[in-house]
Design a protein around this motif. Structure first.
Motif, short mmCIF file in Angstrom:
data_model
loop_
_atom_site.label_atom_id
_atom_site.label_comp_id
_atom_site.label_asym_id
_atom_site.label_seq_id
_atom_site.Cartn_x
_atom_site.Cartn_y
_atom_site.Cartn_z
N SER A 1 -71.80 -27.71 35.72
CA SER A 1 -73.13 -27.53 35.12
C SER A 1 -73.05 -27.07 33.67
N VAL A 2 -72.26 -26.03 33.41
CA VAL A 2 -72.21 -25.49 32.05
C VAL A 2 -71.52 -26.46 31.09
N SER A 3 -70.68 -27.33 31.62
CA SER A 3 -69.95 -28.26 30.76
C SER A 3 -70.76 -29.49 30.38
N ASN A 4 -71.67 -29.90 31.28
CA ASN A 4 -72.29 -31.21 31.11
C ASN A 4 -73.81 -31.21 30.97
N GLU A 5 -74.47 -30.03 31.01
CA GLU A 5 -75.93 -30.04 31.05
C GLU A 5 -76.55 -30.68 29.82
N ASN A 6 -75.98 -30.44 28.64
CA ASN A 6 -76.54 -31.05 27.43
C ASN A 6 -76.37 -32.56 27.43
N ARG A 7 -75.24 -33.01 27.92
CA ARG A 7 -74.94 -34.44 27.90
C ARG A 7 -75.73 -35.20 28.96
N GLU A 8 -75.90 -34.57 30.13
CA GLU A 8 -76.53 -35.27 31.26
C GLU A 8 -78.04 -35.05 31.35
N ASP A 9 -78.58 -34.02 30.69
CA ASP A 9 -80.00 -33.67 30.77
C ASP A 9 -80.42 -33.51 32.23
N GLN B 1 -82.14 -32.23 38.87
CA GLN B 1 -82.53 -30.85 38.62
C GLN B 1 -81.68 -29.83 39.36
N VAL B 2 -81.16 -30.19 40.52
CA VAL B 2 -80.38 -29.22 41.28
C VAL B 2 -79.19 -28.71 40.47
N LYS B 3 -78.69 -29.53 39.55
CA LYS B 3 -77.52 -29.12 38.79
C LYS B 3 -77.87 -28.09 37.72
N VAL B 4 -79.15 -27.92 37.41
CA VAL B 4 -79.54 -26.78 36.58
C VAL B 4 -79.24 -25.49 37.34
N ALA B 5 -79.54 -25.49 38.64
CA ALA B 5 -79.30 -24.31 39.47
C ALA B 5 -77.81 -24.04 39.64
N ASN C 1 -82.26 -26.49 27.56
CA ASN C 1 -83.46 -25.77 27.93
C ASN C 1 -84.37 -26.71 28.72
N CYS C 2 -84.80 -26.27 29.90
CA CYS C 2 -85.60 -27.14 30.77
C CYS C 2 -86.95 -27.51 30.15
N LEU C 3 -87.59 -26.55 29.49
CA LEU C 3 -88.89 -26.84 28.87
C LEU C 3 -88.73 -27.84 27.74
N LEU C 4 -87.67 -27.71 26.97
CA LEU C 4 -87.42 -28.67 25.89
C LEU C 4 -87.10 -30.04 26.46
N SER C 5 -86.42 -30.08 27.59
CA SER C 5 -86.14 -31.36 28.25
C SER C 5 -87.43 -32.05 28.66
N CYS D 1 -88.95 -38.51 22.80
CA CYS D 1 -88.15 -38.31 21.59
C CYS D 1 -86.77 -37.78 21.99
N ASP D 2 -85.83 -37.86 21.08
CA ASP D 2 -84.48 -37.39 21.41
C ASP D 2 -84.30 -35.95 20.95
N LYS D 3 -83.15 -35.40 21.32
CA LYS D 3 -82.89 -33.99 21.07
C LYS D 3 -82.89 -33.65 19.58
N ASP D 4 -82.31 -34.51 18.78
CA ASP D 4 -82.15 -34.19 17.36
C ASP D 4 -83.47 -34.25 16.59
N SER D 5 -84.42 -35.01 17.10
CA SER D 5 -85.68 -35.16 16.36
C SER D 5 -86.76 -34.18 16.80
N LEU D 6 -86.55 -33.46 17.89
CA LEU D 6 -87.56 -32.54 18.40
C LEU D 6 -87.71 -31.35 17.46
N THR D 7 -88.95 -30.99 17.13
CA THR D 7 -89.23 -29.88 16.23
C THR D 7 -90.05 -28.81 16.94
#
Length: 309
Positions: free
Chosen positions: A141-149, A155-159, A215-219, A227-233
């Motif tokens: 989870s900690v290794s892949n959460e950003n890559r896998e969203d 969602q279970v992998k957030v837990a 971050n789940c809310l940002l997801s 929109c993608d991660k880099d463009s979110l403001t």
């Protein structure tokens, strides 16, 4: 029964015993460890209160038919394991944490956790198979959460970020020969841990956006705004939360978790009450935002009066 206050005296014993054990570490690791424990002590003002970590063994006491001493020991083990993993998180999340002082401390904490649980479970116990799986889930989870969203696709992998927490509930069920209930307890904890992460993510979304942390809310915001991660403001997220009622949709996901928890045959009332509080907190935040919007729409004078009268 209250999920926290009924166990306050037990928790005082738990933290007293943790302080005593850490004070026996060699200098200066004992001082580092006591300081670190202080920041997570439920009885200290301004501390980070990881209630489910301390209390889960007590919540499973009736199901597992454990003694009070068993619960205290498992809670102490949970505290040591929690501190161990928080040190890992600190080292991964920031460059300001000193590995020189924290890694030796982490290993001493880890040994204390092992000492407690090895006294209950010999090497061939199935407990250690669960242990291996939970640690592997955390690592994935900690290794892949950003890559896998994960919040969008699995969602279970957030837990899974908090998977080691499941060790005490699994231990309680194993000790009472109720291992057939372990899959249910795991699934229930996944929903609770996911909602807990969602609440944390609402509170931390600005910092996480700035640092690029998952971050789940940002997801959910990225998904809704396409929109993608880099463009979110920040402006995008604020519009989603305050204009597009995004937090209502976020909160509904937590209520869906609660409804699923009610359907399990395994009954852990304090765990359900704890989850209800988490979900209700999100709902109150969402309702407060909508109330604020209505006041603003009513005009400047009405808004001023509502805030100052």
């Amino acid at each position: 029964m209250n999920w926290l206050h009924d166990y306050e005296e037990e928790l005082r014993i738990v933290f007293h015993d943790c302080r005593h054990i850490i004070s026996q570490f060699p200098d200066p690791l004992n001082a580092y460890g006591l300081s670190y424990l202080h920041h997570f002590n439920v009885f200290e003002t301004e501390s980070h209160k990881n209630y489910i970590c301390y209390l889960l063994p007590f919540w499973f006491q009736e199901n597992g038919r454990l003694t009070a001493q068993d619960c205290r020991q498992m809670s102490i083990g949970n505290v040591f394991l929690m501190l161990y993993f928080f040190i890992q998180d600190d080292l991964m999340d920031t460059s300001t944490t000193s590995a020189f002082s924290t890694l030796p401390l982490a290993n001493l904490l880890y040994i204390e956790f092992l000492n407690i649980y090895r006294s209950y479970f010999p090497g061939k116990s199935p407990f250690w198979t669960y242990f291996n799986r939970y640690i592997s889930e955390w690592a994935e989870s900690v290794s892949n959460e950003n890559r896998e969203d994960y919040f969008r696709v699995e969602q279970v992998k957030v837990a899974y970020k908090a998977s080691p927490l499941k060790l005490s509930s699994t231990a309680a069920l194993l000790l009472s020969d109720q291992d057939t209930l372990i899959p249910q307890s795991e699934e229930m904890l996944h929903y609770v841990l996911l909602t807990l992460q969602m609440l944390d993510d609402y509170e931390d979304w600005k910092e996480d956006l700035e640092e690029g942390s998952y971050n789940c809310l940002l997801s959910l915001t990225r998904q809704e705004l396409n929109c993608d991660k880099d463009s979110l403001t920040q402006a995008d997220v604020k519009e989603f939360i305050y204009t597009n009622r995004g937090l209502e949709r976020f909160t509904q996901i937590a209520w869906d978790h609660h409804n699923r928890l009610l359907g399990y045959s395994l009954k852990v009332p304090n765990l359900l009450d704890f989850h209800h509080r988490l979900t209700n907190n999100l709902m109150q935040i969402s309702a407060a935002i909508e109330t604020e919007k209505k006041l603003l729409q009513s005009g400047g004078l009405h808004y001023w009066l509502s805030k100052n009268m």
